[in-house]
Design an enzyme around this catalytic site. Sequence first.
Site, PDB file in Angstrom:
ATOM      1  N   CYS A 130      -0.920  86.899  49.109  1.00  0.00           N
ATOM      2  CA  CYS A 130      -2.098  87.005  48.050  1.00  0.00           C
ATOM      3  C   CYS A 130      -1.176  88.013  46.874  1.00  0.00           C
ATOM      4  CB  CYS A 130      -2.407  88.379  48.943  1.00  0.00           C
ATOM      5  SG  CYS A 130      -3.741  89.925  48.082  1.00  0.00           S
TER       6      CYS A 130
ATOM      7  N   GLU B 244       2.810  88.727  58.568  1.00  0.00           N
ATOM      8  CA  GLU B 244       3.313  89.532  56.651  1.00  0.00           C
ATOM      9  C   GLU B 244       4.189  90.225  56.753  1.00  0.00           C
ATOM     10  OE1 GLU B 244      -0.269  92.496  54.627  1.00  0.00           O
ATOM     11  OE2 GLU B 244       1.495  93.113  54.659  1.00  0.00           O
TER      12      GLU B 244
ATOM     13  N   CYS C 271      -2.715  98.127  48.609  1.00  0.00           N
ATOM     14  CA  CYS C 271      -4.614  97.338  47.985  1.00  0.00           C
ATOM     15  C   CYS C 271      -5.348  98.229  48.503  1.00  0.00           C
ATOM     16  CB  CYS C 271      -4.264  96.598  49.666  1.00  0.00           C
ATOM     17  SG  CYS C 271      -5.165  95.183  50.019  1.00  0.00           S
TER      18      CYS C 271
HETATM   19 FE1  SF4 Z   1      -4.450  90.936  49.709  1.00  0.00          FE
HETATM   20 FE2  SF4 Z   1      -5.195  93.391  50.287  1.00  0.00          FE
HETATM   21 FE3  SF4 Z   1      -6.589  91.222  51.264  1.00  0.00          FE
HETATM   22 FE4  SF4 Z   1      -4.715  91.370  52.037  1.00  0.00          FE
HETATM   23  S1  SF4 Z   1      -6.683  93.163  52.505  1.00  0.00           S
HETATM   24  S2  SF4 Z   1      -5.305  89.695  51.557  1.00  0.00           S
HETATM   25  S3  SF4 Z   1      -2.855  92.343  50.610  1.00  0.00           S
HETATM   26  S4  SF4 Z   1      -6.285  91.539  48.554  1.00  0.00           S
END
Ligand code: SF4
Length: 309
Positions: free
Chosen positions: A96, A126, A194
């Site tokens: 992401c 992550e 986020c």
């Molecule tokens: Fe990206 Fe936020 Fe979705 Fe995680 S929760 S994949 S950081 S947009």
Amino acid sequence: MKLILAQPRGFCAGVVRAIDIVERALAKHEAPVYVRHEIVHNRYVVENLKAKGARFVEELADVPAGATTIFSAHGVSRAVEADAASRRLNVLDATCPLVTKVHNQGQRYSDLGRTVILIGHAGHVEVEGTLGRISGPVHLVEDRDDVERLDLADDTPIAYVTQTTLSVDDTRATIEAIKGRFSDVIGPETRDICYATQNRQTAVRKLCQHVELLLVVGAANSSNSNRLREIGAECGIPSYLVADGRDIDSEWLAGKHTIGITAGASAPDVLVDDVIAALAKLEPIEIEALQGIEEKITFRLPPELLEVS
Ligand code: SF4
């Protein structure tokens, strides 16, 4: 029984992009296409992609040389990237962009000569990726107690970064502990980390003002889904994480007339529908959607997949 749906809920732009990358890779390249780790933390999504020809592996050693390989939305360390290059894998990166932003920020702080503190959960994929992207000293903390235990002088120049899917409030408490202990601390504004995590958490707090029970649709290994359930519990509402309608225990519903439903960022709508259908089998239902933020964010695909549909 009244069901109130949180807004927003479910898929975020990072998850939509990651799944799209696997589907387009399968359309462009012959199956199998390999995916390192669950592309997003949801079994239904993974099984669906498996049926289309994706193969999920935890180690690149399980991928044949030269095969098309996708890195999951959670990101990877530099060591994994180098390993993929040495195996001559054709890599498509579904990390992401907001996770990449944390990687870049951490490295920038490190380049400034600062010791980086990553706030996150040990063992989460992550977190492992982020720890492995920062070339200088980096320490993982989960909470305030970990901050006190850090074996660092109190005047060490510090910068913090955080896992993207943590509870914004929990992160704030840990950041205060860091600032309380160390004299020279910098870091990003946590609400910018986020948008999807922030919006889903805000929506669940609002939802909890209107319901007697909260159901969070999401996988047990989904960090952001667990945080949503914890926020419900903190608000004093009995809160349960359910993978789909089969997980609902009718005893939870005894005496409850207003049920809140939300979904983690990796849970597809079809599972929310399944939960609603399971509730409708128990009692007549009416459905209301709480007013909330309309998300319009999308992330760009890798250029080599733009022409594929
Ligand atoms: Fe990206 Fe936020 Fe979705 Fe995680 S929760 S994949 S950081 S947009």
